[in-house]
Structures are given as structure tokens and as C-alpha cells.
Design a protein around this motif. Structure first.
Motif, mmCIF file in Angstrom:
data_model
loop_
_atom_site.group_PDB
_atom_site.id
_atom_site.type_symbol
_atom_site.label_atom_id
_atom_site.label_comp_id
_atom_site.label_asym_id
_atom_site.label_seq_id
_atom_site.Cartn_x
_atom_site.Cartn_y
_atom_site.Cartn_z
ATOM 1 N N TRP A 276 0.719 -1.073 0.121
ATOM 2 C CA TRP A 276 -0.033 0.167 -0.131
ATOM 3 C C TRP A 276 0.845 1.164 0.086
ATOM 4 O O TRP A 276 0.405 2.271 -0.714
ATOM 5 N N ILE A 279 1.725 2.277 -3.331
ATOM 6 C CA ILE A 279 0.705 2.947 -4.170
ATOM 7 C C ILE A 279 0.256 4.033 -3.615
ATOM 8 O O ILE A 279 -0.056 5.109 -4.347
ATOM 9 N N GLU A 421 4.280 -1.128 -7.431
ATOM 10 C CA GLU A 421 4.523 0.175 -7.975
ATOM 11 C C GLU A 421 4.290 0.319 -9.406
ATOM 12 O O GLU A 421 3.565 1.317 -9.863
ATOM 13 N N PHE A 424 0.771 -0.692 -10.461
ATOM 14 C CA PHE A 424 -0.325 0.261 -10.181
ATOM 15 C C PHE A 424 -0.176 1.589 -11.195
ATOM 16 O O PHE A 424 -1.154 1.998 -11.627
ATOM 17 N N TYR A 430 -5.510 2.599 -11.540
ATOM 18 C CA TYR A 430 -5.097 4.254 -11.340
ATOM 19 C C TYR A 430 -5.805 4.961 -11.789
ATOM 20 O O TYR A 430 -6.058 5.985 -11.382
#
Length: 551
Positions: A276, A279, A421, A424, A430
Motif C-alpha cells: 500500500w 501505491i 508500484e 499500479f 490508477y
């Protein structure tokens, strides 16, 4: 014209750093007065300075000789050459560039943003500031490598000392119960480990320190497993329990709906806390964030944990109240969570929420699902509440164990974070977040469980067939080392059903995983170093729930 104050050629014995200073207003009087203090101090600190009066000459120098940094005078508005920095960047995409200017106007900010300028200094300034800036830019990796290990040791010594003193000073209330929310201490401990994961990722030579860090984390995970074993069952009844999977809707989602917000609820299956954070840094420019943390229920599998989120019920309550929605999956069924839409609707109704338009639930398995949901989000006129489940991370986690190419792509946790990373950043998910922000939706992001990197196989046995999970087994008469697994022989105490028989559950602790004795040698080579879930660890249990408000 080129003027070299100190030119030693390319003598191999010269170890000084080399700087090219571009100054379109260069003249001998200027050089001898205004710039002399800067040059002298740079030379004193081991830098060779070469001056150039034009960007064309500077480009030729950069092509023919090695330089470590570039200083660009950007003082006189009438002589600013916008293309100078652009030409330097085309010639060398990575060399540090420092702009020397007398104002921080919009043009300066534009140049800095477009051409990755390393630093801007407002002139005149103390010559030591110029030397410090150059030194930091050239040596920051070495300084990070040098000082981070020292900081690591100091940090963990201080934290352990602090926790020891807190433990000694804890007071019991009149009922003999500790008032301290010790579960919060474990969240803070895990957050600190993740913080250091990221700091160590940034170092170039850290093998020994990473080994120490992993040993510290494993020791902490062992203590955490003991804590969960001693405490978890009491959470089911205590008012002071931490937020659990069953509380996610009640504590974080429903309050946002009740105050009239349009909400997009996103469950990213198998997303760890460190995933997380990768992100999060991409979403930060577009959202204000309110972070919460909660504990997954046990076992930390999709079937139990995610159903608990959407139903707001422990598995034993779900099986008792809605047996047709808890039923075991039929042979050949592709999903054990196929009733989430119904569970979500029932939970909203129990909380007195009748929403219009009707809540919309969608599960994204692949790129086609992303496109389909994105089209819906573009076309729908009004949204009250919409929930999506994203399966990508869970599928990647499992397929990494099965496909050798994925193992090469993701050899360790650091690589896993980098892949998350990259995925996303380039995903339509996204785009979904950005479109939701444009439409003014409040986004709530969470995970149902994480995964842990498994390094230690342990033998498990039973005279009966057991479930297939590597971190959790269900069945009868299960036997395993108590050091490696938590045996649950009273499922009701853990909020679990016994399925009409004397069902036992065993959950792996730390980084253990279960193998049958007669298959141990064969499958240990397959699953060593795989990411699995279902058991008890920081990585599987402590999860983010983040509320994103469009900026």
C-alpha cells in the motif's frame, strides 16, 4: 570562450571531482571578484572547476571529458538561456545540475520540473552553501550507506529500551486488566519495520544490515504470534479490541455514507501494508488521506477474511445466520466468495441504509474487468455506494509460486514492492482512482489479508484428509509442532464454525508453512521462498484502511 581556472587534463592520478560552471556573462573582472571566493573554496574541498561562457561550449566539454556536476548561472533575466539546461540534459540525463539564480519565479520552477534540476540556490549566497550542495548531491548515496546502519542500531536499541520500560511500568485496573492498548503497540512496531524496509531498499550495499533486520523482524513476528495466541479469542468479546475485519464497514465505510458522501470502496485482495505504501505515494498528489489500521480475522484467507469484511460477521455467525451464503463451494466453482454482493447488501440493510441509486458491486480479475468498470464509472449518472474487489495481487502472489519466470522477476520482498508500484502506475485501476477523484467520490481502500515470505517448512500430519492451504489446515486430529503452528481445537472461541464435526484448525506462525511428511522433500523445494497467507504474522494480519478525499 572557455576559461579554466584549474585544468589538470585527464591525468589518471587526479582524483578530484570535476565541475563545469556555465556563465554566459563571464568576464575576467567578474571572475576575479564575485566568483573567486566560490572557486577557491571549491578547489580547497577537492573540486576542479572549468568555466564555459556558452551552452554550446559546455556541451562539447561534456561530450569529451568526464564531469561530476554542472553549475548554471541563471541570474540576469535578459540573458537566461532556457535551452542551456535542456541541452545539458540531452547530453547527460543523470549529471547533477545546480541553478544559481536571484529569484524563485515561475520560469525557474518550470525549468526545475521539466529538466530534473537537482538544486536551486538564491545568489548571492555563502560559498560554503554551494560546496555543501555539490557535496550532498555527489555523496548522498555514500552518506546514506554510511549513516543508515548507525541510525538503525540506535533506533532499535532505543525502541526496545522504551518498550521494556513501558512493560515494567504498566498498571492494572481494579479488575486486574491492563489498560494499555497493547495491540496498538504491535501496529506501531510493524509500521517501524516497514519504514526500515523502505530505508534499506534505498541503500546500495546493505546485505549484512538486511540480514540483521530480517532476524529482528522474525524475532518480533514470533513474539507477535505468541501475543495473538494469548489474546485473539478475547478480542471477540472485548470492547477494547482492535478494529477487525468485521468492523471495517461499521467503523470506516458506513460513517462516510451516513454523512451523504458518494463512496467507492476498494478491496485489494492480498495487499500488504508495504504494498500500500508504494501505491500511496502515487495517489498523494490527488488525495487527502486519513489512515487507519486494522487486524484481519483468523484464518487470514480470502474465504474467511473478505467474507467478514462484506458481511460484518465472524465465520461462525455467518454460518449460523446465513447458511446458504456460507455454504462450501461446489465442485468446479471458481470463487469461494461468490456471495459478497449479497453479504454487502445485508450488512447495509442491518445498519438501516437503503441507498439510491442501488449499491453497485464489481470484481476485477483482469484488464477486461478494469475496462468494463472504467466504462461504467464514466457513464453512470449518480453513485451512492460502489464496491470493487481487485484480484491482481492475490493472483500474482499465487502464480509466483507456480511460474519460474515470476520467481525471477520477484526474488524477494523489495522486488515485490517495486513490481506493485510499476503495476499500479500503469494500470487502469490508477485511472479509475483519478476518475473517481474528478467525480468527487470518497475512496476507501483496504485489503482483506496480506502474505508472508515463507522460509521454513514444517511437517503436519492427520489420519484424515486436510484442506490444501500451506499456512492453514482444516480437518480432524491434526498434529504439528506447537512452535510452528497454533492448533485451534475449540473453533467457537475463535469465531469459527466446526462444520458439524470436531473440526480442528492449525495456523502457521512466523514464516512457517505446512507440508505432509511423505511429501516433505519434494514440495519443500517448490514452496521455500514463496509468498503464502492464512496464518499469523505482521504481514498477513496488520492491514491499512485508508480514506481518500479528492484535493
Amino acid at each position: 570562450m572557455q576559461t579554466a581556472l584549474k585544468e589538470k587534463g585527464d591525468n589518471m592520478e587526479n582524483t578530484n571531482r570535476r565541475i563545469i560552471w556555465i556563465n554566459t556573462e563571464l568576464s575576467e573582472p567578474l571572475m576575479n571578484t564575485e566568483l573567486k571566493p566560490y572557486v577557491r573554496l571549491l578547489e580547497f574541498n577537492g573540486y576542479d572547476v572549468t568555466f564555459s561562457s556558452s551552452s554550446d561550449d559546455a556541451t562539447v566539454l561534456l561530450k569529451n571529458k568526464r564531469f561530476d556536476a554542472v553549475l548554471v548561472n541563471y541570474l540576469d533575466l535578459s540573458t537566461r538561456d532556457y535551452g542551456t539546461v535542456a541541452r545539458i540534459r540531452r547530453e547527460d540525463p543523470h549529471i547533477p545540475i545546480v541553478l544559481l539564480t536571484d529569484t524563485d519565479d515561475d520560469e525557474i520552477q518550470e525549468v526545475v520540473s521539466l529538466y530534473n534540476v537537482s538544486d536551486v540556490m538564491i545568489m548571492p549566497t555563502n560559498p560554503r552553501q554551494v560546496v555543501s550542495s555539490i557535496g550532498f548531491l555527489l555523496d548522498k548515496q555514500q552518506m546514506r550507506d554510511r549513516y543508515t546502519p548507525q541510525a538503525y542500531v540506535k533506533n532499535f536499541n532505543r525502541q526496545y529500551s522504551k518498550h521494556a520500560s513501558e512493560h515494567e511500568g504498566q498498571q492494572l485496573n481494579s479488575e486486574g486488566v491492563n489498560d494499555e492498548k497493547d495491540w496498538q503497540i504491535w501496529i506501531d512496531t510493524y509500521l517501524r519495520f516497514v519504514e526500515w524496509d523502505f530505508r534499506l531498499d534505498a541503500l546500495s550495499i546493505v546485505d549484512e544490515l538486511k540480514t540483521i533486520h530480517e532476524a529482528e523482524k522474525r524475532e518480533a513476528n514470533a513474539a507477535f504470534a505468541d501475543y495473538i495466541q494469548n489474546t485473539y479469542s478475547s478480542w471477540l468479546e472485548s470492547k477494547d479490541s482492535p478494529p477487525l475485519s468485521v468492523d471495517v464497514f461499521h467503523k470506516f465505510v458506513i460513517p462516510e455514507i451516513q454523512i451523504g458522501k458518494s463512496v467507492l470502496f476498494v478491496v485489494m485482495d492480498c495487499m500488504r501494508l508495504d504494498h500500500w505504501f508504494k501505491i500511496e505515494q502515487l495517489l498523494y498528489p490527488d488525495f487527502h488521506m486519513t489512515k487507519h489500521y486494522y487486524f484481519s480475522i483468523l484464518p487470514t484467507t480470502t474465504r474467511y477474511a473478505r467474507n467478514a469484511i462484506f458481511s460484518g460477521l465472524f465465520p461462525i455467525e455467518l454460518a449460523d445466520r446465513y447458511p446458504h451464503l456460507y455454504a462450501e463451494p461446489e465442485e468446479g466453482t471458481t470463487s469461494v466468495n461468490r456471495y459478497e454482493k449479497d453479504l454487502m447488501r445485508l450488512q447495509l440493510e442491518r445498519n438501516g441504509l437503503t441507498l439510491k441509486p442501488f449499491p453497485y458491486y464489481f470484481k476485477i480479475f483482469d484488464e477486461h474487468g478494469e475496462i468494463q468498470y472504467l466504462d461504467w464509472l464514466k457513464d453512470v449518472n449518480q453513485i451512492s455506494f460502489t464496491a470493487i474487489v481487485v484480484d491482481f495481487l492475490d493472483m500474482l502472489t499465487h502464480q509466483r509460486s507456480e511460474i519460474s519466470l515470476f520467481k525471477q522477476l520477484i526474488p524477494n520482498e523489495e522486488a515485490f514492492r517495486m513490481v506493485i508500484e510499476t503495476w499500479f502506475k500503469n494500470s487502469r485501476l490508477y485511472t479509475i482512482f483519478k476518475l473517481a477523484a474528478e467525480r468527487g467520490l470518497t475512496i476507501i481502500v483496504t485489503s482483506d489479508h496480506g502474505s508472508v515470505l515463507c522460509k521454513n517448512g514444517v511437517k503436519v500430519s492427520s489420519p484424515h484428509d486436510l484442506s490444501s492451504g500451506l499456512r492453514v489446515k482444516e480437518g480432524l486430529e491434526i498434529s504439528c509442532s506447537s512452535e510452528a503452528g497454533l492448533l485451534i481445537d475449540n473453533p467457537a472461541a475463535y469465531g469459527l464454525p466446526n462444520n458439524g464435526r470436531e473440526t480442528n484448525y492449525i495456523l502457521a506462525k512466523e514464516d512457517y508453512y505446512f507440508l505432509y511428511e511423505n511429501q516433505y522433500s519434494t514440495f519443500k523445494n517448490v514452496f521455500d521462498g514463496s509468498f503464502q497467507h492464512g496464518g499469523i504474522s505482521f504481514e498477513e494480519m496488520i492491514l491499512p484502511c485508508v480514506i481518500l478525499e479528492p484535493k
